[in-house]
Design an enzyme around this catalytic site. Sequence first.
Site, PDB file in Angstrom:
ATOM      1  N   ASP A 109       0.850  -1.184   0.000  1.00  0.00           N
ATOM      2  CA  ASP A 109       0.000   0.000   0.000  1.00  0.00           C
ATOM      3  C   ASP A 109       0.887   1.236   0.000  1.00  0.00           C
ATOM      4  O   ASP A 109       1.738   1.392   0.883  1.00  0.00           O
ATOM      5  CB  ASP A 109      -0.874  -0.043   1.267  1.00  0.00           C
ATOM      6  CG  ASP A 109      -2.035   0.920   1.174  1.00  0.00           C
ATOM      7  OD1 ASP A 109      -2.081   1.714   0.216  1.00  0.00           O
ATOM      8  OD2 ASP A 109      -2.896   0.876   2.075  1.00  0.00           O
ATOM      9  N   ASP A 147      -3.428   2.685  -5.772  1.00  0.00           N
ATOM     10  CA  ASP A 147      -2.270   2.746  -4.896  1.00  0.00           C
ATOM     11  C   ASP A 147      -2.060   1.536  -4.013  1.00  0.00           C
ATOM     12  O   ASP A 147      -1.285   1.579  -3.080  1.00  0.00           O
ATOM     13  CB  ASP A 147      -2.363   4.008  -4.023  1.00  0.00           C
ATOM     14  CG  ASP A 147      -3.641   4.017  -3.202  1.00  0.00           C
ATOM     15  OD1 ASP A 147      -4.535   3.187  -3.475  1.00  0.00           O
ATOM     16  OD2 ASP A 147      -3.749   4.845  -2.291  1.00  0.00           O
ATOM     17  N   GLU A 148      -2.772   0.446  -4.262  1.00  0.00           N
ATOM     18  CA  GLU A 148      -2.474  -0.751  -3.482  1.00  0.00           C
ATOM     19  C   GLU A 148      -2.649  -1.991  -4.340  1.00  0.00           C
ATOM     20  O   GLU A 148      -3.310  -1.966  -5.382  1.00  0.00           O
ATOM     21  CB  GLU A 148      -3.309  -0.837  -2.204  1.00  0.00           C
ATOM     22  CG  GLU A 148      -4.782  -0.646  -2.404  1.00  0.00           C
ATOM     23  CD  GLU A 148      -5.558  -0.770  -1.095  1.00  0.00           C
ATOM     24  OE1 GLU A 148      -5.359  -1.746  -0.370  1.00  0.00           O
ATOM     25  OE2 GLU A 148      -6.381   0.110  -0.817  1.00  0.00           O
TER      26      GLU A 148
END
Lengths: 388, 377
Positions: free
Chosen positions: A9, A104-105
């Site tokens: 993350d 974003d992860e």
Amino acid sequence: MARCIFHIDLDAFFASVEQALNPELSGKPVIVGGDPERRGVVASASYEARPFGIHAGMPLSKARRLCPQAIFIQAGFSRYREPSHKFMEILSDFSPCIEPLGLDEAYLDVTGYQEPYGSPQELALAIKERIYKELKLTASIGIATCKVVAKIASDLCKPDGLLEITPGEECHFLNPLPVAKLPGVGKKTEQVLKEMAIATIGELASLPLDIVKKRFGKFGMVIHGYANGIDDRKVEAPGESKSINKQNTFAQDTLEQHFLEASLHYLCEQVSAELRYRDKQARSVTLKLRYADFKTITRQVTLKEASNVSQVIFAAALQLLSKVLAQKEKPIRLIGIKVSNLSGKEKQLHMFNTETEKLGHLDRAIDEIRKRYGSTAIKKGKDILSLS
Amino acid sequence: MKLSCLQENLNRGLGIVGRAVATRSTLPITQNILLASEQSRLKLAATNLEMATTCWVGAKVEQDGAITIPARLLIDFVNSLPNDLIEITLPPNSHTLEFKSGRFQAHINGIDAQDFPPIPEVSDGVTTNIEADAFREGITQVVFAAATEESRPVLTGINTEFEGEKFNLVAADGFRLAVYKTTLNSPVSDKATVIIPARTLNELNRLLGDQEEPVEITINQQKSQALFHLKNAELVSQLIQGSFPNYSQVIPQSYATRAVVDVKEFLRVIKMSSIFARDASGIIRLFITPGAELTPGKVTVSAQAEEVGGNVSEIDALVDGEEAKIAFNVKYLSDVLSVLHQAQVALEITTPSSPGVIRPMGVDNYVHVIMPMFVQW
């Protein structure tokens, strides 16, 4: 063999990208969201802003009160696409088995790929290093034998952290944590569990399965498994999504019918265009409304035949909206539309030329114009109202 | 009113008018059946305001009178009696009908016959008659192709054309079209085209039973009504207003490929594929392969349901023209093949996106057109 799964993350992604792009911002509280004078929520807050109590999802007006010196930046999604893309590319250099979650992860199944690095932790450090070197961003990585534990681990070691839960240690790790840490347990579930005197994951895990199942049904079996560190979900690239959603939060709560209809029309145009772009047709149309008091309702209708024609989707959505408006007069804060029950391009041809067919031709012509001259080159009259 | 009749006759009469009773109605009396003495007979009538059925039962009438009685109650009660003489009495100034048959008695509360909607009399207009066999066959081969949903009301009816001796029945729901042609026993003087509700013709088909006598038809276009006079009943129906789409331009005048197949074999492979097609939006794919010197031509039928499985079947065919393929909704093919009594049919196709045509072999009075499904091949 036990699996080895990473949850990676990026820390405060939007805010960190802004800081990476503009060195003057580094070390300062940065809040990314909409215009704080209008409404909207914090999309991302840099770690410098967090001590002030600011977190994602908080109304911007409140964020400004809590931290007036923060630098507010309007989210520019075009600026985040590139680093997100690179981030996923870096991950796929370490294992082909990647499942992106948003920008974003991602989950990464590195089972077998950790050998050359000596240990999963060494591999994780190598990933963090490359991300920092190439993107000037920090990432937090959770390592475990299943997705749910890896995700909780990465959450707990933020920012710039690394936490490995070794096989067999899952329950020891999970037991003391509050139930809200479990993915899927929201405010509502938490409240119900509280009434059952369940506060920690360990307490949930030790409840007999029957009781959880009786109270929460199928979902209960899932969270009970999670609480025991059991999660068989594979890491897999997302298949084609099963629905398309678009929604819009208004600058001001409204009950103005023409405006609501115009907004709905605009959203319907967008989802229909996406359906056509993906060569799909939808059979179900769902309207979502959130009232000023945050109460949210959804209403769904099934079309006679699957369609991707803007006017058909809009007509169905409008019917749902009119029905709701006729019943309840409460200011509306958000309107959304979802199309689901998707099928391919197959369709039954008609014998007599129908109105719908003509509208389909119109859509294709509009798509062609927009493809060539941009999405603002042509607009339907109704949409102009929604943008004013 | 005071009369007596046989249970068997009354029961049969109620069976005839029973289907015309309204099921849901804002006018409660339409859920009743009218009983009235008429000369030496008992008249039974029911209406749902779209159609009305009347029939007569032999009876010994001692005193005239009329009343309407809730249909369900009357039918169920009479049906439960043994076949014996029933005495039916309506005391003066009463709305309660009394039944007596041997050791069984009943009384049923009714509504005044004056309040019953008048059954329209259709006297003037186009009058003709048609053989019962031809009418039955025509209705059976056409009526299923009418639309069941009401978005285009004209398509829920059967376009019925009278011209000279010609009599045509046409139904289309926008995806398929059925055209049946036959001749009238007596030519009509004026050309007439009317749209009869599919429900009316379905009911007429039922009432026809195995009647051998011709059916008398009277059409009054001004009043938008049709009367069908059967051997033991009369059916009056409202007509559907509006104009039927120009269907003749939909029937292809030529074909690129024509396959003649055995109806029973074709229906069997179609039904086999429907098992898989139900998980694939009803899509089945047909491939037609012409024969060579030593091999017969064939039609291959396949259905593929992504998550379930699929099947492929082959049947022999006499193929004229090029290799071809087309996809249909399986229901439309099985519907038409199920109503044909001929041994063979011809399937004619032009392109995968133009209408396919089904013609029974050996006759030239029926044609069925099905729009294909657009699919990824």
